[in-house]
Design a protein around this motif. Structure first.
Motif, PDB file in Angstrom:
ATOM      1  N   ARG A  60      81.116  72.403 -22.477  1.00 44.68           N
ATOM      2  CA  ARG A  60      82.473  72.211 -22.919  1.00 44.68           C
ATOM      3  C   ARG A  60      82.907  70.764 -23.332  1.00 44.68           C
ATOM      4  O   ARG A  60      83.960  70.655 -23.794  1.00 44.68           O
ATOM      5  CB  ARG A  60      83.223  72.551 -21.564  1.00 44.68           C
ATOM      6  CG  ARG A  60      82.731  73.856 -21.100  1.00 44.68           C
ATOM      7  CD  ARG A  60      83.447  74.364 -19.956  1.00 44.68           C
ATOM      8  NE  ARG A  60      83.134  75.576 -19.103  1.00 44.68           N
ATOM      9  CZ  ARG A  60      83.288  76.661 -19.588  1.00 44.68           C
ATOM     10  NH1 ARG A  60      84.157  77.104 -20.610  1.00 44.68           N
ATOM     11  NH2 ARG A  60      82.920  77.692 -18.899  1.00 44.68           N
ATOM     12  N   LEU A  61      81.943  70.056 -23.621  1.00 48.06           N
ATOM     13  CA  LEU A  61      82.151  68.659 -24.112  1.00 48.06           C
ATOM     14  C   LEU A  61      81.754  68.526 -25.701  1.00 48.06           C
ATOM     15  O   LEU A  61      81.457  69.550 -26.156  1.00 48.06           O
ATOM     16  CB  LEU A  61      81.256  67.604 -23.510  1.00 48.06           C
ATOM     17  CG  LEU A  61      81.285  67.800 -21.828  1.00 48.06           C
ATOM     18  CD1 LEU A  61      80.445  66.411 -21.234  1.00 48.06           C
ATOM     19  CD2 LEU A  61      82.718  67.154 -21.462  1.00 48.06           C
ATOM     20  N   PHE A  78      92.678  74.155 -29.621  1.00 46.45           N
ATOM     21  CA  PHE A  78      91.523  73.518 -30.359  1.00 46.45           C
ATOM     22  C   PHE A  78      90.295  74.364 -29.993  1.00 46.45           C
ATOM     23  O   PHE A  78      90.105  74.839 -29.029  1.00 46.45           O
ATOM     24  CB  PHE A  78      91.471  72.060 -29.817  1.00 46.45           C
ATOM     25  CG  PHE A  78      92.729  71.248 -29.900  1.00 46.45           C
ATOM     26  CD1 PHE A  78      92.863  70.358 -31.241  1.00 46.45           C
ATOM     27  CD2 PHE A  78      93.738  71.176 -29.247  1.00 46.45           C
ATOM     28  CE1 PHE A  78      93.776  69.551 -31.551  1.00 46.45           C
ATOM     29  CE2 PHE A  78      94.905  70.604 -29.513  1.00 46.45           C
ATOM     30  CZ  PHE A  78      94.878  69.715 -30.620  1.00 46.45           C
ATOM     31  N   GLN A  79      89.255  74.427 -30.897  1.00 42.81           N
ATOM     32  CA  GLN A  79      88.068  75.101 -30.565  1.00 42.81           C
ATOM     33  C   GLN A  79      86.981  74.160 -31.186  1.00 42.81           C
ATOM     34  O   GLN A  79      87.010  73.496 -32.199  1.00 42.81           O
ATOM     35  CB  GLN A  79      88.358  76.358 -31.665  1.00 42.81           C
ATOM     36  CG  GLN A  79      87.065  77.310 -31.403  1.00 42.81           C
ATOM     37  CD  GLN A  79      86.967  78.749 -32.031  1.00 42.81           C
ATOM     38  OE1 GLN A  79      87.721  78.857 -32.817  1.00 42.81           O
ATOM     39  NE2 GLN A  79      86.333  79.635 -31.594  1.00 42.81           N
ATOM     40  N   LEU A  86      90.080  74.529 -26.096  1.00 45.02           N
ATOM     41  CA  LEU A  86      90.790  73.518 -25.196  1.00 45.02           C
ATOM     42  C   LEU A  86      92.222  74.107 -25.547  1.00 45.02           C
ATOM     43  O   LEU A  86      92.747  74.194 -26.564  1.00 45.02           O
ATOM     44  CB  LEU A  86      90.729  71.946 -25.852  1.00 45.02           C
ATOM     45  CG  LEU A  86      91.706  70.919 -25.238  1.00 45.02           C
ATOM     46  CD1 LEU A  86      91.775  71.021 -23.525  1.00 45.02           C
ATOM     47  CD2 LEU A  86      91.629  69.744 -26.004  1.00 45.02           C
ATOM     48  N   THR A  87      92.793  74.551 -24.587  1.00 46.84           N
ATOM     49  CA  THR A  87      93.923  75.699 -24.631  1.00 46.84           C
ATOM     50  C   THR A  87      94.514  75.427 -23.465  1.00 46.84           C
ATOM     51  O   THR A  87      94.306  75.002 -22.372  1.00 46.84           O
ATOM     52  CB  THR A  87      93.214  77.080 -24.755  1.00 46.84           C
ATOM     53  OG1 THR A  87      94.492  78.143 -24.691  1.00 46.84           O
ATOM     54  CG2 THR A  87      92.263  77.333 -23.604  1.00 46.84           C
ATOM     55  N   PRO A  88      96.129  75.979 -23.671  1.00 49.30           N
ATOM     56  CA  PRO A  88      96.922  76.109 -22.093  1.00 49.30           C
ATOM     57  C   PRO A  88      96.345  77.063 -21.388  1.00 49.30           C
ATOM     58  O   PRO A  88      95.702  78.041 -21.838  1.00 49.30           O
ATOM     59  CB  PRO A  88      98.214  76.464 -22.813  1.00 49.30           C
ATOM     60  CG  PRO A  88      98.345  75.965 -24.159  1.00 49.30           C
ATOM     61  CD  PRO A  88      96.805  76.133 -24.787  1.00 49.30           C
ATOM     62  N   GLY A  89      96.380  76.739 -20.289  1.00 46.21           N
ATOM     63  CA  GLY A  89      95.682  77.852 -19.284  1.00 46.21           C
ATOM     64  C   GLY A  89      96.643  79.056 -18.743  1.00 46.21           C
ATOM     65  O   GLY A  89      97.521  79.125 -19.254  1.00 46.21           O
ATOM     66  N   PRO A  90      95.864  79.739 -17.956  1.00 45.90           N
ATOM     67  CA  PRO A  90      96.339  81.223 -17.685  1.00 45.90           C
ATOM     68  C   PRO A  90      97.688  81.344 -16.895  1.00 45.90           C
ATOM     69  O   PRO A  90      98.498  82.176 -17.131  1.00 45.90           O
ATOM     70  CB  PRO A  90      95.378  82.136 -17.151  1.00 45.90           C
ATOM     71  CG  PRO A  90      94.320  80.944 -16.529  1.00 45.90           C
ATOM     72  CD  PRO A  90      94.513  79.820 -17.582  1.00 45.90           C
ATOM     73  N   VAL A 106      87.844  81.403 -23.875  1.00 51.64           N
ATOM     74  CA  VAL A 106      88.783  82.253 -24.762  1.00 51.64           C
ATOM     75  C   VAL A 106      90.072  81.360 -24.461  1.00 51.64           C
ATOM     76  O   VAL A 106      90.522  80.554 -23.905  1.00 51.64           O
ATOM     77  CB  VAL A 106      89.084  83.364 -23.732  1.00 51.64           C
ATOM     78  CG1 VAL A 106      87.679  84.409 -23.851  1.00 51.64           C
ATOM     79  CG2 VAL A 106      89.249  83.358 -22.377  1.00 51.64           C
ATOM     80  N   LYS A 107      90.836  81.775 -25.777  1.00 49.67           N
ATOM     81  CA  LYS A 107      92.214  81.175 -25.656  1.00 49.67           C
ATOM     82  C   LYS A 107      92.962  81.747 -24.553  1.00 49.67           C
ATOM     83  O   LYS A 107      92.851  82.717 -24.176  1.00 49.67           O
ATOM     84  CB  LYS A 107      92.858  81.762 -27.058  1.00 49.67           C
ATOM     85  CG  LYS A 107      92.196  81.035 -28.253  1.00 49.67           C
ATOM     86  CD  LYS A 107      93.179  81.886 -29.351  1.00 49.67           C
ATOM     87  CE  LYS A 107      92.968  83.018 -29.808  1.00 49.67           C
ATOM     88  NZ  LYS A 107      93.457  83.587 -30.915  1.00 49.67           N
ATOM     89  N   GLY A 108      93.706  80.894 -23.873  1.00 46.75           N
ATOM     90  CA  GLY A 108      94.399  81.335 -22.769  1.00 46.75           C
ATOM     91  C   GLY A 108      93.811  80.911 -21.453  1.00 46.75           C
ATOM     92  O   GLY A 108      94.407  80.891 -20.486  1.00 46.75           O
TER      93      GLY A 108
END
Length: 164
Positions: A60-61, A78-79, A86-90, A106-108
């Motif tokens: 994940r780095l 971001f991907q 790197l995404t806003p969390g659920p 995954v996004k989210g």
């Protein structure tokens, strides 16, 4: 098919269609000129650690490029080249300025391996590169703080572009 493409465009994504009219994910391109309401200044981030995240969440780095936006262009995600986000969390609730950032496949942010709970206050949504502490990684179903983990913006938009 048109309904699917319209829905994808509505959610802030730009996709190319192949000759059969299907979305060609390999040619997906985010329009880097779209300005999100928050965190629009950065096009690419680098995530580094010399602590536990490097040992237990190394996949994940690395570098992440802006790949899209959520909630009618409110915030970007971001991907990385290996498919991490790197995404806003659920548990995000942008209406209350609550946007915890996570790193997930995954996004989210479901099933995240890295997170930051120091994510907001009632007046501002923090961008991931503004969070110098509070980053945690998961190991054996437990969360641990990694004080060495940093998210750094390595490519800013041109200053003139920020105010267009």
């Amino acid at each position: 098919m048109l309904l699917i493409v319209a829905a994808l465009i509505l959610f802030g994504e730009s996709f190319a269609l192949n000759k059969n009219g299907y979305v060609n994910r390999s040619e997906a391109v985010w329009n880097r000129n779209i300005k999100t309401e928050y965190c629009f200044q950065c096009l690419e981030v680098e995530i580094t650690s010399t602590g536990g995240a490097a040992q237990y969440q190394a996949n994940r780095l690395g570098r992440y490029k802006i790949a899209g936006a959520l909630w009618d262009n409110m915030v970007p995600y971001f991907q990385s080249e290996n498919g991490q986000y790197l995404t806003p969390g659920p548990t995000s609730n942008p209406g209350y300025k609550s946007v915890p950032w996570v790193i997930s496949e995954v996004k989210g942010g479901m099933n995240a391996g890295i997170q930051n709970k120091l994510h907001s206050n009632e007046y501002h949504i923090f961008c991931p590169w503004e969070l110098s502490e509070g980053w945690e990684y998961v190991h054996q179903f437990q969360w641990f703080v990694d004080p060495t983990l940093q998210v750094t913006c390595v490519e800013f938009k041109e200053i003139a572009d920020q105010y267009v």
